[in-house]
Design an enzyme around this catalytic site. Structure first.
Site, PDB file in Angstrom:
ATOM      1  N   TRP A  13       0.815  -1.225   0.000  1.00 47.03           N
ATOM      2  CA  TRP A  13       0.000   0.000   0.000  1.00 47.03           C
ATOM      3  C   TRP A  13       0.848   1.274   0.000  1.00 47.03           C
ATOM      4  O   TRP A  13       0.319   2.374  -0.115  1.00 47.03           O
ATOM      5  CB  TRP A  13      -0.963  -0.008   1.202  1.00 47.03           C
ATOM      6  CG  TRP A  13      -2.009  -1.081   1.133  1.00 47.03           C
ATOM      7  CD1 TRP A  13      -2.175  -2.014   0.143  1.00 47.03           C
ATOM      8  CD2 TRP A  13      -3.045  -1.355   2.099  1.00 47.03           C
ATOM      9  NE1 TRP A  13      -3.238  -2.840   0.427  1.00 47.03           N
ATOM     10  CE2 TRP A  13      -3.794  -2.457   1.629  1.00 47.03           C
ATOM     11  CE3 TRP A  13      -3.414  -0.774   3.317  1.00 47.03           C
ATOM     12  CZ2 TRP A  13      -4.877  -2.989   2.329  1.00 47.03           C
ATOM     13  CZ3 TRP A  13      -4.499  -1.300   4.026  1.00 47.03           C
ATOM     14  CH2 TRP A  13      -5.226  -2.397   3.528  1.00 47.03           C
ATOM     15  N   LYS A  14       2.148   1.098   0.171  1.00 48.53           N
ATOM     16  CA  LYS A  14       3.088   2.238   0.149  1.00 48.53           C
ATOM     17  C   LYS A  14       2.641   3.351   1.096  1.00 48.53           C
ATOM     18  O   LYS A  14       2.035   3.078   2.120  1.00 48.53           O
ATOM     19  CB  LYS A  14       3.272   2.759  -1.286  1.00 48.53           C
ATOM     20  CG  LYS A  14       3.642   1.644  -2.248  1.00 48.53           C
ATOM     21  CD  LYS A  14       4.197   2.162  -3.537  1.00 48.53           C
ATOM     22  CE  LYS A  14       4.373   1.014  -4.507  1.00 48.53           C
ATOM     23  NZ  LYS A  14       5.129   1.407  -5.693  1.00 48.53           N
ATOM     24  N   HIS A 101      12.785  -3.032  -1.303  1.00 43.84           N
ATOM     25  CA  HIS A 101      11.969  -2.494  -2.405  1.00 43.84           C
ATOM     26  C   HIS A 101      12.792  -1.424  -3.133  1.00 43.84           C
ATOM     27  O   HIS A 101      13.566  -0.693  -2.501  1.00 43.84           O
ATOM     28  CB  HIS A 101      10.672  -1.896  -1.846  1.00 43.84           C
ATOM     29  CG  HIS A 101       9.694  -1.548  -2.923  1.00 43.84           C
ATOM     30  ND1 HIS A 101       9.804  -0.401  -3.676  1.00 43.84           N
ATOM     31  CD2 HIS A 101       8.603  -2.206  -3.387  1.00 43.84           C
ATOM     32  CE1 HIS A 101       8.815  -0.374  -4.557  1.00 43.84           C
ATOM     33  NE2 HIS A 101       8.070  -1.456  -4.411  1.00 43.84           N
ATOM     34  N   GLU A 103      12.106   1.383  -4.130  1.00 46.07           N
ATOM     35  CA  GLU A 103      11.934   2.747  -3.605  1.00 46.07           C
ATOM     36  C   GLU A 103      12.770   2.960  -2.341  1.00 46.07           C
ATOM     37  O   GLU A 103      13.255   4.063  -2.086  1.00 46.07           O
ATOM     38  CB  GLU A 103      10.437   3.026  -3.363  1.00 46.07           C
ATOM     39  CG  GLU A 103       9.709   3.176  -4.695  1.00 46.07           C
ATOM     40  CD  GLU A 103       8.243   2.801  -4.687  1.00 46.07           C
ATOM     41  OE1 GLU A 103       7.658   2.643  -3.599  1.00 46.07           O
ATOM     42  OE2 GLU A 103       7.671   2.635  -5.788  1.00 46.07           O
ATOM     43  N   GLU A 171      10.888  -7.394  -9.344  1.00 46.29           N
ATOM     44  CA  GLU A 171      10.193  -6.165  -9.720  1.00 46.29           C
ATOM     45  C   GLU A 171      11.118  -5.312 -10.592  1.00 46.29           C
ATOM     46  O   GLU A 171      11.960  -4.573 -10.056  1.00 46.29           O
ATOM     47  CB  GLU A 171       9.824  -5.373  -8.466  1.00 46.29           C
ATOM     48  CG  GLU A 171       8.887  -6.088  -7.536  1.00 46.29           C
ATOM     49  CD  GLU A 171       8.060  -5.114  -6.720  1.00 46.29           C
ATOM     50  OE1 GLU A 171       6.831  -5.246  -6.737  1.00 46.29           O
ATOM     51  OE2 GLU A 171       8.627  -4.206  -6.095  1.00 46.29           O
ATOM     52  N   GLY A 177       4.809   1.162 -11.002  1.00 41.65           N
ATOM     53  CA  GLY A 177       4.001   2.376 -11.002  1.00 41.65           C
ATOM     54  C   GLY A 177       3.989   3.114 -12.336  1.00 41.65           C
ATOM     55  O   GLY A 177       3.536   4.249 -12.417  1.00 41.65           O
ATOM     56  N   SER A 215       3.292  -3.002 -12.115  1.00 41.03           N
ATOM     57  CA  SER A 215       2.069  -2.692 -12.864  1.00 41.03           C
ATOM     58  C   SER A 215       1.202  -3.917 -13.125  1.00 41.03           C
ATOM     59  O   SER A 215       0.637  -4.072 -14.216  1.00 41.03           O
ATOM     60  CB  SER A 215       2.406  -1.963 -14.175  1.00 41.03           C
ATOM     61  OG  SER A 215       3.061  -0.730 -13.885  1.00 41.03           O
ATOM     62  N   GLY A 236       1.269  -2.986  -6.293  1.00 41.71           N
ATOM     63  CA  GLY A 236       1.261  -1.659  -5.691  1.00 41.71           C
ATOM     64  C   GLY A 236      -0.072  -0.968  -5.908  1.00 41.71           C
ATOM     65  O   GLY A 236      -1.046  -1.209  -5.199  1.00 41.71           O
ATOM     66  N   GLY A 237      -0.137  -0.128  -6.937  1.00 39.71           N
ATOM     67  CA  GLY A 237      -1.321   0.702  -7.186  1.00 39.71           C
ATOM     68  C   GLY A 237      -2.646  -0.039  -7.146  1.00 39.71           C
ATOM     69  O   GLY A 237      -3.608   0.412  -6.510  1.00 39.71           O
TER      70      GLY A 237
END
Ligand code: PEP
Length: 253
Positions: A13-14, A101, A103, A171, A177, A215, A236-237
């Site tokens: 959910w970031k 991750h 990020e 990933e 994203g 994605s 993710g999204g």
């Protein structure tokens, strides 16, 4: 011999949502799964909300959906302002911790060595580490994606990793994203490379789950989830909407 097990559909959910929306998303997942219990037969589920939402989400999560965190501290306890220890994650009944991750690597300079150290702390507390690997767009354009991912696996996955305490998430950074998904051929090639690497690296490498992330959406889930050596998805999204997250699980045949 490779054991077959359910696919794992994990939501990252970031840094999104509020306490109320996070709890509401957990409730919505429960309602969706109650209407469609077959999804629980086909898949294992996990969601990884922000730290401050973990407890509220835990209280609303339905049976069959595990709780995960998005990172953990490098140290057990003490003067580490801003960090969250594995003990604290156990306290709120987490089962999984996402580590490395892209990020975290990009914005916090997290290294493979730190990922391995954090994974070892997770193992002490029976938390399952979801260790993320993946190449950048430039690295893929240069054709060195296997070299990059192989090095990440060698350095970030501890020798004590087992099929029970570790999940690998491939990933590709350029697919996170962005709406760009790796082609099924590229996913197949990379996942079989990762499988071979894990088998050489670890006693249980043949049985370790390898998730694809980048994605993943309801409309590409079926193809991706039926690709060889893809044991689930890190989403993710699309994990921020219960109907989309569950629609991805519907792609598991
Ligand atoms: C992720 O950040 O782990 C991810 C896969 O994001 P998205 O599905 O939005 O690409």
């Amino acid at each position: 011999m490779t054991k077959t097990r359910k696919k794992l559909i994990a939501g990252n959910w970031k840094m999104n949502g509020t306490l109320a929306s996070a709890a509401g998303l957990a409730v919505a997942l429960g309602e969706g799964l109650e209407k469609e219990p077959a999804l629980l037969e086909a898949c294992d589920f996990a969601v990884c909300p922000p730290f401050v939402h973990l407890l509220a989400v835990r209280q609303q999560l339905p049976v069959g959906v595990a709780l995960g965190a998005q990172d953990c501290a490098l140290n057990r306890e003490g003067a580490y302002t801003g960090d969250i220890s594995v003990n604290m994650l156990v306290d709120v009944e987490c089962d999984y911790v996402i580590l490395g991750h892209s990020e975290r690597r990009q914005y916090h300079g997290e290294t493979d060595g730190q990922v391995a150290a954090k994974a070892a702390l997770c193992y002490e507390k029976n938390l399952t580490a979801i260790i993320c690997v993946g190449e950048t767009e430039v690295q893929r354009a240069e054709g060195c994606q296997e070299e990059v991912v192989g090095e990440q696996l060698a350095r970030a996955v501890p020798p004590t990793a087992t099929a029970g305490n570790t999940v690998i998430a491939y990933e590709p950074v350029w697919a996170i994203g962005t709406g760009k998904t790796a082609s099924p051929e590229d996913v197949k090639a990379m996942h079989s490379f990762i499988r071979r690497h894990l088998k050489e690296q670890l006693a249980e490498g043949g049985n370790m789950r390898i998730l694809y992330g980048g994605s993943v959406k309801p409309d590409n889930a079926e193809v991706l989830m039926s690709t060889e050596n893809v044991d689930g998805a890190l989403v993710g999204g699309a994990s921020l909407k219960a109907d989309q997250f569950l629609a991805i699980a519907r792609g598991v045949k």
